[in-house]
Design a protein around this motif. Structure first.
Motif, PDB file in Angstrom:
ATOM      1  N   ALA A 134     143.074  20.014 105.579  1.00 57.33           N
ATOM      2  CA  ALA A 134     143.527  20.746 104.391  1.00 57.33           C
ATOM      3  C   ALA A 134     142.752  22.041 104.213  1.00 57.33           C
ATOM      4  CB  ALA A 134     143.392  19.861 103.148  1.00 57.33           C
ATOM      5  N   LEU A 135     141.442  22.009 104.473  1.00 63.41           N
ATOM      6  CA  LEU A 135     140.622  23.209 104.322  1.00 63.41           C
ATOM      7  C   LEU A 135     141.019  24.289 105.324  1.00 63.41           C
ATOM      8  CD1 LEU A 135     137.079  21.650 103.786  1.00 63.41           C
ATOM      9  CD2 LEU A 135     138.530  22.728 102.055  1.00 63.41           C
ATOM     10  N   GLY A 136     141.573  23.866 106.464  1.00 63.22           N
ATOM     11  CA  GLY A 136     141.978  24.825 107.477  1.00 63.22           C
ATOM     12  C   GLY A 136     143.057  25.779 107.003  1.00 63.22           C
ATOM     13  N   ALA A 137     143.821  25.376 106.009  1.00 59.61           N
ATOM     14  CA  ALA A 137     144.863  26.244 105.449  1.00 59.61           C
ATOM     15  C   ALA A 137     144.312  27.207 104.406  1.00 59.61           C
ATOM     16  CB  ALA A 137     145.969  25.390 104.832  1.00 59.61           C
ATOM     17  N   ARG A 138     142.997  27.171 104.182  1.00 54.98           N
ATOM     18  CA  ARG A 138     142.335  28.034 103.191  1.00 54.98           C
ATOM     19  C   ARG A 138     143.025  27.953 101.839  1.00 54.98           C
ATOM     20  NH1 ARG A 138     139.224  32.670 106.349  1.00 54.98           N
ATOM     21  NH2 ARG A 138     138.990  31.558 108.305  1.00 54.98           N
ATOM     22  N   PRO A 139     143.044  26.755 101.260  1.00 57.97           N
ATOM     23  CA  PRO A 139     143.841  26.550 100.044  1.00 57.97           C
ATOM     24  C   PRO A 139     143.269  27.257  98.829  1.00 57.97           C
ATOM     25  CG  PRO A 139     142.504  24.613 100.502  1.00 57.97           C
ATOM     26  CD  PRO A 139     142.347  25.534 101.687  1.00 57.97           C
ATOM     27  N   GLU A 140     144.174  27.721  97.972  1.00 53.85           N
ATOM     28  CA  GLU A 140     143.783  28.176  96.642  1.00 53.85           C
ATOM     29  C   GLU A 140     143.563  26.979  95.733  1.00 53.85           C
ATOM     30  OE1 GLU A 140     146.806  30.761  95.209  1.00 53.85           O
ATOM     31  OE2 GLU A 140     146.239  32.430  96.499  1.00 53.85           O
ATOM     32  N   LEU A 141     144.302  25.907  96.003  1.00 51.83           N
ATOM     33  CA  LEU A 141     144.167  24.675  95.230  1.00 51.83           C
ATOM     34  C   LEU A 141     144.237  23.498  96.189  1.00 51.83           C
ATOM     35  CD1 LEU A 141     144.078  23.134  92.482  1.00 51.83           C
ATOM     36  CD2 LEU A 141     146.585  23.116  92.569  1.00 51.83           C
ATOM     37  N   LEU A 142     143.264  22.610  96.088  1.00 46.17           N
ATOM     38  CA  LEU A 142     143.269  21.368  96.857  1.00 46.17           C
ATOM     39  C   LEU A 142     143.557  20.224  95.896  1.00 46.17           C
ATOM     40  CD1 LEU A 142     142.737  20.048  99.653  1.00 46.17           C
ATOM     41  CD2 LEU A 142     140.368  19.715  98.899  1.00 46.17           C
ATOM     42  N   ILE A 143     144.572  19.431  96.206  1.00 49.36           N
ATOM     43  CA  ILE A 143     144.921  18.274  95.394  1.00 49.36           C
ATOM     44  C   ILE A 143     144.446  17.026  96.128  1.00 49.36           C
ATOM     45  CG2 ILE A 143     146.775  16.946  94.330  1.00 49.36           C
ATOM     46  CD1 ILE A 143     148.402  19.513  94.182  1.00 49.36           C
ATOM     47  N   LEU A 166     131.629  20.857  98.540  1.00 54.96           N
ATOM     48  CA  LEU A 166     132.643  21.840  98.928  1.00 54.96           C
ATOM     49  C   LEU A 166     132.957  22.779  97.762  1.00 54.96           C
ATOM     50  CD1 LEU A 166     135.092  19.615 100.991  1.00 54.96           C
ATOM     51  CD2 LEU A 166     133.593  21.404 101.877  1.00 54.96           C
ATOM     52  N   ARG A 167     133.032  22.220  96.567  1.00 50.68           N
ATOM     53  CA  ARG A 167     133.268  23.075  95.401  1.00 50.68           C
ATOM     54  C   ARG A 167     132.099  24.033  95.193  1.00 50.68           C
ATOM     55  NH1 ARG A 167     133.343  22.538  89.664  1.00 50.68           N
ATOM     56  NH2 ARG A 167     131.336  21.494  89.876  1.00 50.68           N
ATOM     57  N   ALA A 168     130.878  23.510  95.341  1.00 52.79           N
ATOM     58  CA  ALA A 168     129.702  24.342  95.123  1.00 52.79           C
ATOM     59  C   ALA A 168     129.597  25.455  96.164  1.00 52.79           C
ATOM     60  CB  ALA A 168     128.443  23.475  95.158  1.00 52.79           C
ATOM     61  N   GLU A 169     129.958  25.149  97.417  1.00 53.10           N
ATOM     62  CA  GLU A 169     129.795  26.120  98.503  1.00 53.10           C
ATOM     63  C   GLU A 169     130.904  27.155  98.530  1.00 53.10           C
ATOM     64  OE1 GLU A 169     129.032  26.201 103.347  1.00 53.10           O
ATOM     65  OE2 GLU A 169     129.126  24.292 102.264  1.00 53.10           O
ATOM     66  N   PHE A 170     132.128  26.744  98.228  1.00 51.87           N
ATOM     67  CA  PHE A 170     133.277  27.629  98.420  1.00 51.87           C
ATOM     68  C   PHE A 170     133.991  28.011  97.129  1.00 51.87           C
ATOM     69  CE2 PHE A 170     132.892  25.149 102.355  1.00 51.87           C
ATOM     70  CZ  PHE A 170     132.664  26.188 103.242  1.00 51.87           C
ATOM     71  N   GLY A 171     133.544  27.474  95.991  1.00 48.71           N
ATOM     72  CA  GLY A 171     134.253  27.747  94.749  1.00 48.71           C
ATOM     73  C   GLY A 171     135.670  27.204  94.772  1.00 48.71           C
ATOM     74  N   LEU A 172     135.836  26.064  95.408  1.00 47.88           N
ATOM     75  CA  LEU A 172     137.162  25.483  95.611  1.00 47.88           C
ATOM     76  C   LEU A 172     137.735  24.961  94.296  1.00 47.88           C
ATOM     77  CD1 LEU A 172     139.079  24.770  97.997  1.00 47.88           C
ATOM     78  CD2 LEU A 172     137.965  22.534  98.060  1.00 47.88           C
ATOM     79  N   SER A 173     138.976  25.314  94.020  1.00 50.50           N
ATOM     80  CA  SER A 173     139.685  24.762  92.860  1.00 50.50           C
ATOM     81  C   SER A 173     140.356  23.455  93.287  1.00 50.50           C
ATOM     82  CB  SER A 173     140.748  25.735  92.359  1.00 50.50           C
ATOM     83  OG  SER A 173     140.169  26.953  91.983  1.00 50.50           O
ATOM     84  N   MET A 174     140.284  22.450  92.420  1.00 52.28           N
ATOM     85  CA  MET A 174     140.778  21.148  92.836  1.00 52.28           C
ATOM     86  C   MET A 174     141.389  20.386  91.660  1.00 52.28           C
ATOM     87  SD  MET A 174     138.661  18.071  94.772  1.00 52.28           S
ATOM     88  CE  MET A 174     138.163  19.221  96.057  1.00 52.28           C
ATOM     89  N   LEU A 175     142.478  19.686  91.947  1.00 49.06           N
ATOM     90  CA  LEU A 175     143.025  18.686  91.044  1.00 49.06           C
ATOM     91  C   LEU A 175     142.675  17.343  91.654  1.00 49.06           C
ATOM     92  CD1 LEU A 175     144.734  18.003  88.522  1.00 49.06           C
ATOM     93  CD2 LEU A 175     146.756  18.046  90.010  1.00 49.06           C
ATOM     94  N   PHE A 176     141.775  16.631  91.017  1.00 47.34           N
ATOM     95  CA  PHE A 176     141.240  15.378  91.556  1.00 47.34           C
ATOM     96  C   PHE A 176     141.829  14.218  90.770  1.00 47.34           C
ATOM     97  CE2 PHE A 176     138.338  11.903  92.104  1.00 47.34           C
ATOM     98  CZ  PHE A 176     137.899  12.015  93.415  1.00 47.34           C
TER      99      PHE A 176
END
Length: 230
Positions: A134-143, A166-176
Motif C-alpha cells: 500500500a505504501l508503494g502507491a504513495r497514498p494520501e490516505l491509508l485505510i 509510519l505516521r510519525a516518519e511520513f505524516g501519513l493520514s490514516m483511517l484506522f
C-alpha cells in the motif's frame, strides 16, 4: 480529506447513513464499532470499491489505499512478496527492485523475503507486506480495516507500533478501523464511533475515551477490561 454525507444502500438496506467525517492531514482517525455497524462498508466506499452517494473531498481517489483484515486473502499466493509489493509501483522495471527493498525495510522486513511466497511467512509478516504494498502507491490516505484482528495477540502490538512509527516518519493520514476501542485509542488522534450505519460520537481520543457522551460509546468502553485505568 473530508467524507461528506456519505450513504451506502444495498437495495432497501442502508449500511452507511449520511456519514460526515474529516481526516486531517497527518492524523490517524480511529473508526470503532461492533461488527455490522457499517465500518468496513464505509471504508470500501471511500476506497471506491462500493457505490455510494455523497462525496469524498480533498484528495485524489487514486491515492487512497486500503489494507484489509486478512493478509492471507489479500495477497496473491502465486506471487512472490517482491512481485506483490512491486505490482503497484509506477517505476521503470530496473528501479523496482531497490524500491521493493526500501518498502520492505520501512515495515521492518529483510530484503531476502522478496523472493518468498505468502505461505512461507507468518501472519504478522504477511500483514507487513500488505502495508508495504500500500505504501508503494504513495497514498494520501491509508485505510486500515481491522488489520490486527486476524493476528495473534503476540504480534498485534508490533503492527500497531509500526502504524504509529509510519505516521510519525511520513505524516501519513490514516483511517484506522477496529471493533476494539483499546486498539483505536492506542494509535488514533481522533475517535469516531459508528453504530447501525451512523456516527454517534466523534472527538479527540482522550475526550471520547475519558468522558464519552453516548451510551453506546460507554458500552464499548465497558467491554474493554481496565481501559483508561492506571
Amino acid at each position: 480529506m473530508i467524507i461528506k454525507n456519505l450513504t451506502v444502500r444495498f437495495g432497501a438496506f442502508t449500511a452507511v447513513d449520511d456519514v460526515t467525517l474529516e481526516i486531517p492531514p497527518g492524523s490517524i482517525v480511529g473508526l470503532v464499532g461492533e461488527s455490522g455497524s457499517g465500518k468496513s462498508t464505509l471504508a470500501r466506499a471511500v476506497s471506491g470499491l462500493v457505490p455510494y452517494t455523497g462525496a469524498v473531498e480533498g484528495g485524489d481517489p487514486r491515492r487512497i489505499q486500503m489494507v484489509f483484515q486478512d493478509p492471507s486473502t489479500s495477497l496473491d499466493p502465486r506471487m512472490t512478496v517482491g512481485a506483490s509489493v512491486a505490482e503497484g509501483l509506477r517505476l521503470p522495471r530496473t528501479a523496482r527492485g531497490p524500491e521493493v527493498e526500501r518498502l520492505l525495510s520501512l515495515v521492518s522486513l529483510p530484503a531476502e523475503l522478496a523472493g518468498r511466497y505468502p505461505r512461507e511467512l507468518s501472519g504478522g509478516q504477511r500483514q507487513r507486506v500488505a502495508i508495504a504494498r500500500a505504501l508503494g502507491a504513495r497514498p494520501e490516505l491509508l485505510i486500515a480495516d481491522e488489520i490486527t484482528s486476524a493476528l495473534d495477540v503476540s504480534v498485534q502490538g508490533a503492527v500497531l507500533n509500526l502504524v504509529r512509527s509510519l505516521r510519525a516518519e511520513f505524516g501519513l493520514s490514516m483511517l484506522f478501523i477496529s471493533h476494539n476501542l483499546a486498539v483505536v485509542r492506542y494509535v488514533s488522534d481522533v475517535v469516531a464511533v459508528m453504530h447501525e450505519g451512523r456516527l454517534v460520537e466523534t472527538g479527540p481520543t482522550e475526550e471520547v475515551v475519558g468522558a464519552p457522551k453516548e451510551g453506546y460509546t460507554r458500552s464499548l468502553l465497558e467491554a474493554v477490561p481496565r481501559l483508561g485505568r492506571g
